[in-house]
Design an enzyme around this catalytic site. Structure first.
Site, short mmCIF file in Angstrom:
data_model
loop_
_atom_site.label_atom_id
_atom_site.label_comp_id
_atom_site.label_asym_id
_atom_site.label_seq_id
_atom_site.Cartn_x
_atom_site.Cartn_y
_atom_site.Cartn_z
N LYS A 1 5.97 -6.39 0.38
CA LYS A 1 4.69 -6.05 -0.27
C LYS A 1 3.75 -5.45 0.76
CE LYS A 1 1.20 -8.13 -3.33
NZ LYS A 1 0.71 -9.39 -3.93
N SER B 1 0.25 -9.10 -8.90
CA SER B 1 0.02 -7.89 -8.15
C SER B 1 1.26 -7.41 -7.38
CB SER B 1 -1.14 -8.11 -7.17
OG SER B 1 -0.79 -9.09 -6.21
N SER C 1 0.64 -13.79 -8.53
CA SER C 1 1.08 -12.44 -8.16
C SER C 1 2.55 -12.29 -7.79
CB SER C 1 0.21 -11.89 -7.03
OG SER C 1 -1.04 -11.52 -7.53
#
Lengths: 498, 98
Positions: free
Chosen positions: A91, A166, A190
């Site tokens: 990420k 996310s 997330s």
């Protein structure tokens, strides 16, 4: 070692489908070379990335270099780490030395960290390959990956739908087989939300189990880094690598290193499972609940017992979560002014107040600005007690609910998300409606408890996630329950057709 | 109607200034409307009786964590400046302060 011919190519192109455990074993046994596996992954990215848009940055050259280095190690008979050759997508809010790390924000569009996050150091020490950086909601603020400065990621199961967020890029990359495993971060769901929406295994570890050093902070008392994978085994393997004490994170807990693979037994006899009634109330779609009830039946068939429990403070969890997260965000994101790094306008007219305010206006997207301003409001004189202090007290009451319920059960289960994946653009203009999507995931962050989402079914061709929450630092039990479920169901075997 | 509002446009402008974020006029109006709806939702926590309840800043029972103050290798002179949008020699170039 690139071999020609149609036969070989067909054989090669399948390597991207394998799990991390399988890949590292084949590399160790010299059945395949790391390089041919990586070519297979890169070819897959070439095929599907245009549709999915899971990555912000792919570092193919660096990755190939590392692959060749691992192949040299193999040939020399050197000892290899437990993730030998495995391509990991990371990420884009986790710092990677000499690979730009953007948080999917214009503010950090050109930021190249001079150091690695602790989890990256650990991946490298285990001989994993950093493949690239994945798309996310800007500064991890979102539930859909739509707030990314670089454009949204598409749900591989239906490209018109959101992949969740996310960590949407990480989840989408793993299920479309553009990466073998991925890292995400989870502040209010997330990791678990995109795991549910893309049909991954996604784990938010207990707060303090994984070092946050090098994780670009959004809400530091809530967030943890964790794995996104296609199988529970890979999840356990990745967790074993990234967890453990770190001097550089003062909230990292000093516990003995564990091999989480050793907990994976197909056995949940006598396990006590709680179903909190608040997880199945109004606002939670039938399609999200149905597969979870089926899972509960399955657990009972396998020898566990299910009990209805109650977490009465749940109805205040979302409000408390957002007040705390926004307050922490307003402080954590105060550092971005465009002076030492980050977006800076050419025009330097005016004093530093004016210049910084202009840089932050252009560098930050709307949702980030909304949260910083609301957080500043909640911390300001006159509102501090009404919002921030009150939310911290509610947090205590939610913890007490959890402590009470977990005296009688080993884990609790419920849906990960209250609604199935929705259309891109459907909710983005209504912030509050989007926040509501986090209602079932935020309690684990407020309390610090570990939670995992595993695939538990499909409705109208879209995946549904089962959330399992365990006791603090008992990831072993959590993984055993998830593993038993996986062994006795087929949902993890499905792939989207791209 | 304005009397029921939790925040006014002026307040939002003021808070945005404190947060060092310039907003456009359009955004000031939009954010004010959104903030009122969000704060209205947040205010439901005021129903809860929290008398005598301690605060949870943090879920771990850690107070202070210390380590030895040992000198370790640092990044050197060039690396920390690499990401600076504006620099002069070995310095970050700041906007006018006074």
């Amino acid at each position: 070692m690139k071999t020609g011919g149609i036969e070989e190519k067909r054989a090669l192109s399948k390597l991207y489908e394998l799990t991390a455990i399988e890949i590292s074993e084949k590399i160790r046994n010299q059945e395949i070379s790391t390089e041919e596996y990586l070519y297979s992954i890169l070819e897959r990215i070439g095929q599907v990335e245009k549709k999915v848009h899971a990555f912000v940055t792919v570092v193919d050259e660096k990755a190939l270099e590392k692959a060749r280095e691992i192949d040299r190690k193999v040939r020399k008979g050197e000892k290899l780490g437990c993730l030998a050759g495995v391509a990991v997508a990371v990420k884009d809010n986790i710092c990677t030395r000499n690979i730009r790390t953007t948080c999917s924000s214009r503010m950090l569009e050109n930021f190249v960290p001079p150091y690695d996050a602790t989890v990256i150091e650990r991946l490298k020490a285990a001989d994993a390959i950093i493949l690239g950086k994945t798309n996310m909601d800007e500064f991890a603020m979102g539930t859909t990956t739509e707030t990314s400065y670089f454009g949204t990621t598409h749900n591989p199961w239906d490209l018109r739908k959101v992949p969740g967020g996310s960590s949407g890029g990480s989840a989408a990359a793993v299920i479309s087989e553009e990466a073998t495993v991925a890292l995400g971060s989870d502040t209010g769901g997330s990791i678990r939300c995109p795991a549910s929406y893309c049909s991954n295994v996604g784990l938010k570890p207990t707060y303090g189990l994984v070092s946050r050093y090098g994780l670009i902070s959004y809400a530091n008392s809530l967030e943890q880094i964790g794995p996104l994978t296609r199988t529970v085994r890979d999840c356990a393997l990745l967790l074993s690598v990234i967890s453990g004490h770190d001097d550089r994170d003062s909230t990292s807990v000093n516990l003995a290193q564990k091999d989480y693979l050793s907990f994976l037994q197909d056995d949940i006899k006598k396990l006590k499972i709680g179903l909190p009634k608040e997880f199945f109330e109004e606002g939670v779609e039938e399609d999200a609940k149905g597969p979870v009830f089926e899972a509960a039946d399955k657990f009972e068939d396998l020898g566990a017992s299910c009990h209805e429990v109650s977490l009465p403070m749940m109805s205040y969890a979302l409000a408390a979560y957002y007040i705390i997260a926004m307050s922490e965000a307003s402080s954590n994101l105060a550092r971005y002014d465009g002076l030492r790094y980050g977006y800076r306008e050419e025009n330097d007219e005016g004093d530093f107040d004016t210049v910084f305010s202009r840089n932050r206006r252009i560098g930050f997207g709307a949702e980030v600005r909304r949260r910083i301003i609301l957080g500043t409001y909640a911390l300001s004189a006159g509102y501090f007690e009404q919002y921030y202090m009150k939310a911290l007290k509610i947090r205590t009451l939610i913890r007490r609910d959890f402590e009470r319920v977990f005296k009688n059960v080993d884990v609790i289960i419920g849906p990960t998300m209250p609604v199935l994946p929705f259309d891109i653009g459907e909710r983005i203009d209504d912030p509050l409606k989007l926040y509501m999507c986090d209602i079932l995931t935020v309690p684990a962050n407020l309390t610090g408890y570990p939670a995992i989402s595993v695939p538990c079914g499909f409705r109208n061709g879209l995946p549904v996630g089962l959330q399992i929450i365990g006791k603090p630092f008992e990831e072993g039990t959590l993984l055993r329950v998830a593993y038993t479920f996986e062994r006795n169901t087929d949902y993890h075997k499905y792939r989207p057709s791209l | 109607m304005d009397r029921n509002r939790r925040v006014s446009v002026e307040e939002v402008k003021h808070i945005a200034e404190l947060a060092h974020i310039k907003l456009t006029e359009e955004e000031e109006t939009l954010f004010t409307e959104q903030f009122n709806r969000i704060l209205d939702y947040f205010s439901k926590i005021s129903e809860v009786n929290t008398e005598g309840v301690p605060l949870t800043y943090h879920v771990l029972d850690l107070i202070n964590v210390y380590r030895e103050d040992e000198v370790q290798e640092s990044l050197g002179e060039e690396e920390p400046l690499k990401n600076a949008p504006k620099r002069e020699d070995r310095f970050f170039k700041a906007p006018r302060i006074v």
